[in-house]
Design a protein around this motif. Structure first.
Motif, PDB file in Angstrom:
ATOM      1  N   PHE A  20      -5.895   7.245  -6.948  1.00  0.00           N
ATOM      2  CA  PHE A  20      -5.715   7.560  -5.529  1.00  0.00           C
ATOM      3  C   PHE A  20      -6.994   7.275  -4.749  1.00  0.00           C
ATOM      4  O   PHE A  20      -6.990   6.613  -3.715  1.00  0.00           O
ATOM      5  N   GLY A  50     -13.078   1.278   3.963  1.00  0.00           N
ATOM      6  CA  GLY A  50     -11.705   1.671   3.713  1.00  0.00           C
ATOM      7  C   GLY A  50     -11.254   2.787   4.636  1.00  0.00           C
ATOM      8  O   GLY A  50     -11.539   2.780   5.832  1.00  0.00           O
ATOM      9  N   HIS A  51     -10.577   3.779   4.074  1.00  0.00           N
ATOM     10  CA  HIS A  51      -9.946   4.836   4.859  1.00  0.00           C
ATOM     11  C   HIS A  51     -10.916   5.966   5.214  1.00  0.00           C
ATOM     12  O   HIS A  51     -10.616   6.767   6.082  1.00  0.00           O
ATOM     13  N   ALA A  73       0.473   7.028  -3.322  1.00  0.00           N
ATOM     14  CA  ALA A  73      -0.392   7.813  -4.206  1.00  0.00           C
ATOM     15  C   ALA A  73      -0.514   9.249  -3.736  1.00  0.00           C
ATOM     16  O   ALA A  73      -0.528  10.187  -4.544  1.00  0.00           O
ATOM     17  N   ARG A  99      -6.596   0.580   3.082  1.00  0.00           N
ATOM     18  CA  ARG A  99      -5.369   0.284   2.328  1.00  0.00           C
ATOM     19  C   ARG A  99      -4.385   1.457   2.344  1.00  0.00           C
ATOM     20  O   ARG A  99      -3.353   1.401   1.680  1.00  0.00           O
ATOM     21  N   VAL A 100      -4.728   2.494   3.090  1.00  0.00           N
ATOM     22  CA  VAL A 100      -3.845   3.655   3.213  1.00  0.00           C
ATOM     23  C   VAL A 100      -3.055   3.548   4.515  1.00  0.00           C
ATOM     24  O   VAL A 100      -1.819   3.477   4.525  1.00  0.00           O
ATOM     25  N   GLN A 115      -9.506   5.363  -5.358  1.00  0.00           N
ATOM     26  CA  GLN A 115      -9.873   3.950  -5.280  1.00  0.00           C
ATOM     27  C   GLN A 115      -9.108   3.228  -4.184  1.00  0.00           C
ATOM     28  O   GLN A 115      -9.555   2.185  -3.694  1.00  0.00           O
ATOM     29  N   GLN A 116      -7.964   3.763  -3.773  1.00  0.00           N
ATOM     30  CA  GLN A 116      -7.226   3.199  -2.655  1.00  0.00           C
ATOM     31  C   GLN A 116      -7.903   3.521  -1.315  1.00  0.00           C
ATOM     32  O   GLN A 116      -7.613   2.887  -0.299  1.00  0.00           O
ATOM     33  N   THR A 121       2.391   2.104   2.219  1.00  0.00           N
ATOM     34  CA  THR A 121       1.352   1.444   1.443  1.00  0.00           C
ATOM     35  C   THR A 121       1.195   2.132   0.088  1.00  0.00           C
ATOM     36  O   THR A 121       1.684   3.237  -0.135  1.00  0.00           O
ATOM     37  N   GLU A 122       0.453   1.468  -0.811  1.00  0.00           N
ATOM     38  CA  GLU A 122       0.192   2.066  -2.113  1.00  0.00           C
ATOM     39  C   GLU A 122      -0.615   3.358  -1.960  1.00  0.00           C
ATOM     40  O   GLU A 122      -0.448   4.300  -2.744  1.00  0.00           O
ATOM     41  N   GLY A 123      -1.498   3.407  -0.980  1.00  0.00           N
ATOM     42  CA  GLY A 123      -2.273   4.626  -0.742  1.00  0.00           C
ATOM     43  C   GLY A 123      -1.399   5.800  -0.349  1.00  0.00           C
ATOM     44  O   GLY A 123      -1.586   6.923  -0.834  1.00  0.00           O
TER      45      GLY A 123
END
Length: 281
Positions: free
Chosen positions: A168, A261-262, A150, A235-236, A170-171, A145-147
Motif C-alpha cells: 500500500f 506521489g500522494h 489497496a 498513483r492513488v 509503495q503506491q 486506481t491500484e492505490g
C-alpha cells in the motif's frame, strides 16, 4: 525520546464533539490552521503531518486532528454518509474549540472533507489547501486506481500484514526507499488497533452514501481562495483528478510537484511548508 516525539506527546489533546471523543495535536499561536489526514491504513493526524506541524506552528495555531475512526479518536458509526458526516463533525470540532474560522489543509480524504465543510458551512473556512484531494474523478486514468484498491482491501481477506502495508505504502510515494522500517512498523501497529480492525473507517456497508462532491453545483459558488497541490506521479488520486475541481472552483489554482506521489507534505516537506505558509499569508 526525540524532539518530534516530545512535541507529539506534549501537544496531544482531546475534546468531545456530539458524544464522540476526538483526539488532536495543537502547536503554536495565531490564526487557526486545521490539518486533516487521509484514509490509508494507520493514518492519523500526526502520522500524516509530522513533518509539517513544527514548521507551520511558527506562523499559525496548527491543529492536526484524528478523524473519528482513525488514530486515538472514537470510532465512526457504520453507514453514515461520506464525506458529509466527517465534515459535520469537523464543523462541530471548531465550535467546541471556540474557533469561528480556520484555514484548512486536507490530504486526500481530508481534502474532500474540507471541501464539503466549505460547501455546508462556508463561514467556518478561510483559505484551503487541497492536497491530492478526493471528491473528484480522473479524466483519463482507469478508476479505481491500484492505490484506492489497496486502501479499500487492506482489512479484507487475510487482513492486515506488513507485506500488505508495504505494498500500500509503495503506491503512495514516488521514491519507495524513503519508506523506513520504523515508519512501516508504526503504521502497522496503528492499523492493528482492535477497534479499527472491527470497524474499518473506509469499509463500505449497506446503505452507506458515498457523496459525489464533484457533482455539487455549489462548487461554482465557493468564495474561498483554494490551492490544490498534486504530486505529478500520484498513483492513488492521479493528477487528472485535479482538472474537474480546477474548472469548477472559481478561486482555485493548481501546483504540481514533480517526482512526487500522494504524500506531497511528506516527500517534499520543506517546499510544501514554505508554499502553504506563503499562500495562507
Amino acid at each position: 525520546m526525540n524532539a518530534a516525539t516530545d512535541l507529539e506527546t506534549s501537544s496531544s489533546r482531546f475534546v468531545t464533539v456530539d458524544g464522540i471523543r476526538i483526539h488532536y495535536n495543537e502547536v503554536g499561536e495565531g490564526t487557526p490552521l486545521v490539518l486533516i489526514h487521509g484514509s490509508g491504513p494507520g493514518a492519523s493526524g500526526w502520522a500524516n503531518f509530522s513533518r509539517n506541524m513544527g514548521p507551520l506552528s511558527k506562523s499559525y495555531r496548527a491543529i492536526c486532528v484524528d478523524l473519528p475512526g482513525f488514530g486515538k479518536s472514537d470510532m465512526k458509526p457504520a453507514g453514515v454518509p461520506i464525506p458529509g458526516w466527517w465534515a459535520e463533525k469537523m464543523g462541530q470540532f471548531l465550535d467546541a474549540l471556540g474557533i469561528e474560522k480556520a484555514h484548512f489543509i486536507g490530504n486526500s480524504l481530508g481534502g474532500v472533507i474540507s471541501l464539503k465543510l466549505a460547501l455546508t458551512r462556508p463561514e467556518k473556512v478561510g483559505r484551503m489547501v487541497l492536497m491530492g484531494t478526493g471528491g473528484s474523478l480522473p479524466l483519463f486514468t482507469p478508476w479505481p486506481t491500484e492505490g484506492i484498491k489497496a486502501i479499500l482491501g487492506y482489512y479484507e481477506g487475510t487482513g492486515p500484514s506488513i507485506d500488505r502495508l508495504r505494498a500500500f505504502a509503495q503506491q503512495f510515494v514516488y521514491d519507495p526507499s524513503q519508506l523506513t522500517d520504523e515508519l512501516l512498523e508504526k503504521r502497522l501497529k496503528a492499523s492493528l488497533d482492535p477497534r479499527i480492525v472491527a470497524n474499518p473507517p473506509m469499509r463500505f456497508t449497506p446503505g452507506m452514501v458515498l457523496e459525489e462532491v464533484w457533482r455539487d453545483a455549489g462548487l461554482a459558488r465557493l468564495p474561498h481562495e483554494t490551492l490544490m497541490i498534486w504530486g505529478r506521479e500520484d498513483r492513488v488520486l492521479p493528477l487528472d483528478s485535479a482538472f474537474v475541481l480546477l474548472k469548477q472552483i472559481p478561486r482555485a489554482r493548481l501546483l504540481v510537484m514533480p517526482q512526487c506521489g500522494h504524500w506531497a507534505q511528506w516527500e517534499h516537506a520543506d517546499e510544501f511548508n514554505a508554499t502553504v505558509t506563503g499562500f495562507f499569508g
